[in-house]
Design an enzyme around this catalytic site. Structure first.
Site, PDB file in Angstrom:
ATOM      1  N   CYS A  55       0.843  -1.198   0.000  1.00 18.77           N
ATOM      2  CA  CYS A  55       0.000   0.000   0.000  1.00 18.77           C
ATOM      3  C   CYS A  55       0.879   1.248   0.000  1.00 18.77           C
ATOM      4  CB  CYS A  55      -0.903   0.001   1.225  1.00 18.77           C
ATOM      5  SG  CYS A  55      -2.009   1.417   1.253  1.00 18.77           S
ATOM      6  N   CYS A  62       0.266   0.320  10.430  1.00 23.11           N
ATOM      7  CA  CYS A  62      -0.191  -0.717   9.500  1.00 23.11           C
ATOM      8  C   CYS A  62       0.934  -1.568   8.914  1.00 23.11           C
ATOM      9  CB  CYS A  62      -0.983  -0.078   8.376  1.00 23.11           C
ATOM     10  SG  CYS A  62      -1.733  -1.302   7.283  1.00 23.11           S
ATOM     11  N   CYS A 130     -19.615  -5.408   3.868  1.00 23.94           N
ATOM     12  CA  CYS A 130     -18.873  -4.195   4.196  1.00 23.94           C
ATOM     13  C   CYS A 130     -17.555  -4.267   3.430  1.00 23.94           C
ATOM     14  CB  CYS A 130     -18.600  -4.149   5.698  1.00 23.94           C
ATOM     15  SG  CYS A 130     -17.599  -2.727   6.203  1.00 23.94           S
ATOM     16  N   CYS A 190     -19.332   2.877   8.519  1.00 25.58           N
ATOM     17  CA  CYS A 190     -18.615   2.241   9.627  1.00 25.58           C
ATOM     18  C   CYS A 190     -17.353   3.066   9.826  1.00 25.58           C
ATOM     19  CB  CYS A 190     -18.273   0.798   9.258  1.00 25.58           C
ATOM     20  SG  CYS A 190     -17.197  -0.009  10.456  1.00 25.58           S
ATOM     21  N   ARG A 262     -18.092  -1.296  18.146  1.00 25.59           N
ATOM     22  CA  ARG A 262     -17.373  -2.574  18.004  1.00 25.59           C
ATOM     23  C   ARG A 262     -16.102  -2.600  18.839  1.00 25.59           C
ATOM     24  NH1 ARG A 262     -16.864  -2.912  12.712  1.00 25.59           N
ATOM     25  NH2 ARG A 262     -18.941  -3.773  12.645  1.00 25.59           N
TER      26      ARG A 262
HETATM   27  N1  SAM Z   1      -6.576   0.567   3.093  1.00 31.45           N
HETATM   28  C1  SAM Z   1      -7.843   0.887   3.572  1.00 31.45           C
HETATM   29  C2  SAM Z   1      -7.829   2.130   4.415  1.00 31.45           C
HETATM   30  O1  SAM Z   1      -6.986   2.283   5.287  1.00 31.45           O
HETATM   31  O2  SAM Z   1      -8.687   2.973   4.219  1.00 31.45           O
HETATM   32  C3  SAM Z   1      -8.531  -0.225   4.307  1.00 31.45           C
HETATM   33  C4  SAM Z   1      -7.812  -1.169   5.242  1.00 31.45           C
HETATM   34  S1  SAM Z   1      -7.190  -0.485   6.767  1.00 31.45           S
HETATM   35  C5  SAM Z   1      -6.184  -1.798   7.292  1.00 31.45           C
HETATM   36  C6  SAM Z   1      -8.598  -0.338   7.838  1.00 31.45           C
HETATM   37  C7  SAM Z   1      -8.398   0.155   9.264  1.00 31.45           C
HETATM   38  O3  SAM Z   1      -7.839  -0.878  10.048  1.00 31.45           O
HETATM   39  C8  SAM Z   1      -7.479   1.323   9.502  1.00 31.45           C
HETATM   40  O4  SAM Z   1      -8.075   2.555   9.243  1.00 31.45           O
HETATM   41  C9  SAM Z   1      -7.156   1.186  10.973  1.00 31.45           C
HETATM   42  O5  SAM Z   1      -8.082   1.916  11.751  1.00 31.45           O
HETATM   43  C10 SAM Z   1      -7.309  -0.308  11.222  1.00 31.45           C
HETATM   44  N2  SAM Z   1      -5.999  -0.923  11.502  1.00 31.45           N
HETATM   45  C11 SAM Z   1      -5.026  -1.177  10.606  1.00 31.45           C
HETATM   46  N3  SAM Z   1      -3.933  -1.711  11.201  1.00 31.45           N
HETATM   47  C12 SAM Z   1      -4.218  -1.783  12.518  1.00 31.45           C
HETATM   48  C13 SAM Z   1      -3.485  -2.230  13.667  1.00 31.45           C
HETATM   49  N4  SAM Z   1      -2.244  -2.680  13.571  1.00 31.45           N
HETATM   50  N5  SAM Z   1      -4.087  -2.176  14.874  1.00 31.45           N
HETATM   51  C14 SAM Z   1      -5.352  -1.707  14.979  1.00 31.45           C
HETATM   52  N6  SAM Z   1      -6.085  -1.267  13.946  1.00 31.45           N
HETATM   53  C15 SAM Z   1      -5.536  -1.297  12.723  1.00 31.45           C
HETATM   54 FE1  SF4 Z   2      -2.767   1.290   3.382  1.00 32.16          FE
HETATM   55 FE2  SF4 Z   2      -2.714   0.187   5.786  1.00 32.16          FE
HETATM   56 FE3  SF4 Z   2      -3.093   2.808   5.569  1.00 32.16          FE
HETATM   57 FE4  SF4 Z   2      -5.048   1.101   4.784  1.00 32.16          FE
HETATM   58  S1  SF4 Z   2      -4.279   1.386   6.856  1.00 32.16           S
HETATM   59  S2  SF4 Z   2      -4.280   2.923   3.695  1.00 32.16           S
HETATM   60  S3  SF4 Z   2      -3.784  -0.609   4.023  1.00 32.16           S
HETATM   61  S4  SF4 Z   2      -1.227   1.680   4.967  1.00 32.16           S
END
Ligand code: SAM
Ligand code: SF4
Ligand code: DTB
Length: 315
Positions: A55, A62, A130, A190, A262
């Site tokens: 990404c 992330c 979703c 959401c 949630r």
């Molecule tokens: N890439 C898309 C985005 O960010 O819009 C969708 C996937 S992203 C992984 C969705 C959400 O997962 C993030 O906005 C974050 O709030 C949550 N998330 C991601 N990594 C996480 C982590 N290590 N611990 C807790 N929540 C996490």
């Molecule tokens: Fe990309 Fe992870 Fe950020 Fe979603 S949360 S935009 S997957 S870097």
């Protein structure tokens, strides 16, 4: 302090809720919860990462960012059949909603059509759908709505003030614009955030204030506890205090009486007693299943035992 809380609640009022004696806060949250929901019903969603890693965004928490060095199997967009099979298995295990996540900044139109096919197919199984695909324009949101999408997940993640310490590649306003596009297309929202990234209570309160200032309350509010991932900048972040986590859930319940709140990522590292407190505080939704997106979730067996101990049932 017994007057109803409206969506225009000020930061000061939200901070007053946070500061209530714990028992008073939980009692109020539980009263509100019972006015709007069956207190023993927990909405269950299962997650699937349909496109993993690489990404271009740099979200500090992330595993999937190209800027970080998490150990990760990078995979392209999954074939439709595999998605449907996974959704069917999730349905058998008790999930009512299937959430598909893709590590994109924003989807390409070609990919969006493939996701729309997935939404149609999963709906065909009788499940709610979703997706979380990054930033979205209104015409893209409309494509998804026409495919039957029920919810779009797009988190504000934290306060506008702390945001710059977490993400640099996309702004807070970009997120608000996506939420607006999703709402205008008639898709349910959401939207929530992450605790335990080093933010203050004020940041947590500001996140809730921002959520409350959206034109309509999100129907679903995921409160994630950071899952610290080696190779990301937040690998060593200090975990959020458990009682503070529960307080945040309780305040969210008071601010959003009719939304599903949630208890999202992070349950794998939580004692059963802490999860029970979160349910008492008004959390009424979880991710069910052994995996989140790239990390492990509390296992199905653990969750079955927990539900049994607490007399909870999936909804
Ligand atoms: N890439 C898309 C985005 O960010 O819009 C969708 C996937 S992203 C992984 C969705 C959400 O997962 C993030 O906005 C974050 O709030 C949550 N998330 C991601 N990594 C996480 C982590 N290590 N611990 C807790 N929540 C996490
Ligand atoms: Fe990309 Fe992870 Fe950020 Fe979603 S949360 S935009 S997957 S870097
Ligand atoms: C949300 O708020 N939490 C989910 C979902 N929306 C997409 C994601 C949690 C991800 C946890 C870390 C991982 O497995 O990569």
């Amino acid at each position: 302090m017994n007057q109803p809380i409206s969506s225009s609640t000020s930061l000061a009022a939200i901070l007053e809720l946070f500061a209530l004696p714990f028992s008073d806060l939980l009692f109020r949250a539980q009263q509100t919860h019972r006015q709007h929901f069956d207190p023993n019903a927990i909405q269950c969603s299962t997650l699937l990462s349909i496109k993993t890693g690489a990404c271009p965004e740099d979200c500090g928490y992330c595993a999937q960012s190209v800027h970080h060095h998490a150990e990760l199997a990078i995979t392209p967009l999954m074939p439709l059949e595999e998605v449907v099979e996974t959704a069917r298995a999730a349905r058998e295990q008790g999930a009512r909603r299937f959430c598909m996540g893709a590590a994109w900044r924003t989807p390409h139109d070609r990919d969006l059509d493939r996701v729309a096919d997935m939404v149609r197919a999963v709906r065909g199984l009788g499940m709610e759908t979703c997706v979380t695909l990054g930033m979205l324009r209104e015409d893209q949101a409309e494509t998804l709505r026409e495919a039957g999408l029920d919810y779009y997940n797009h988190n504000l993640d934290t306060s506008p003030e702390f945001y710059g310490q977490v993400i640099h590649s996309r702004g807070y306003q970009d997120r608000l614009d996506t939420l607006d596009a999703v709402r205008r297309a008639g898709i349910r929202v959401c939207c929530g955030g992450i605790l335990g990234m080093g933010e203050s209570r004020r940041d947590r309160a500001r996140l809730l204030e921002m959520l409350a200032s959206l034109p309509e309350a999100p129907e679903s509010i995921p409160i994630n506890a950071l899952v610290p991932i080696p190779g990301t900048p937040m690998a060593d972040a200090e975990p959020v205090d458990g009682i503070e986590f529960v307080r945040t859930i309780a305040v969210a319940r008071l601010l959003f009486p009719a939304s599903h709140v949630r208890l999202a990522a992070g349950r794998e590292n939580m004692e059963e007693a802490l999860q029970a407190l979160a349910f008492l505080a008004g959390a009424n939704s979880i991710f069910l299943g052994d995996r989140l997106l790239t990390t492990d979730n509390a296992s199905l067996g653990q969750d079955r035992r927990l539900f049994e101990k607490l007399g909870l049932h999936p909804a």
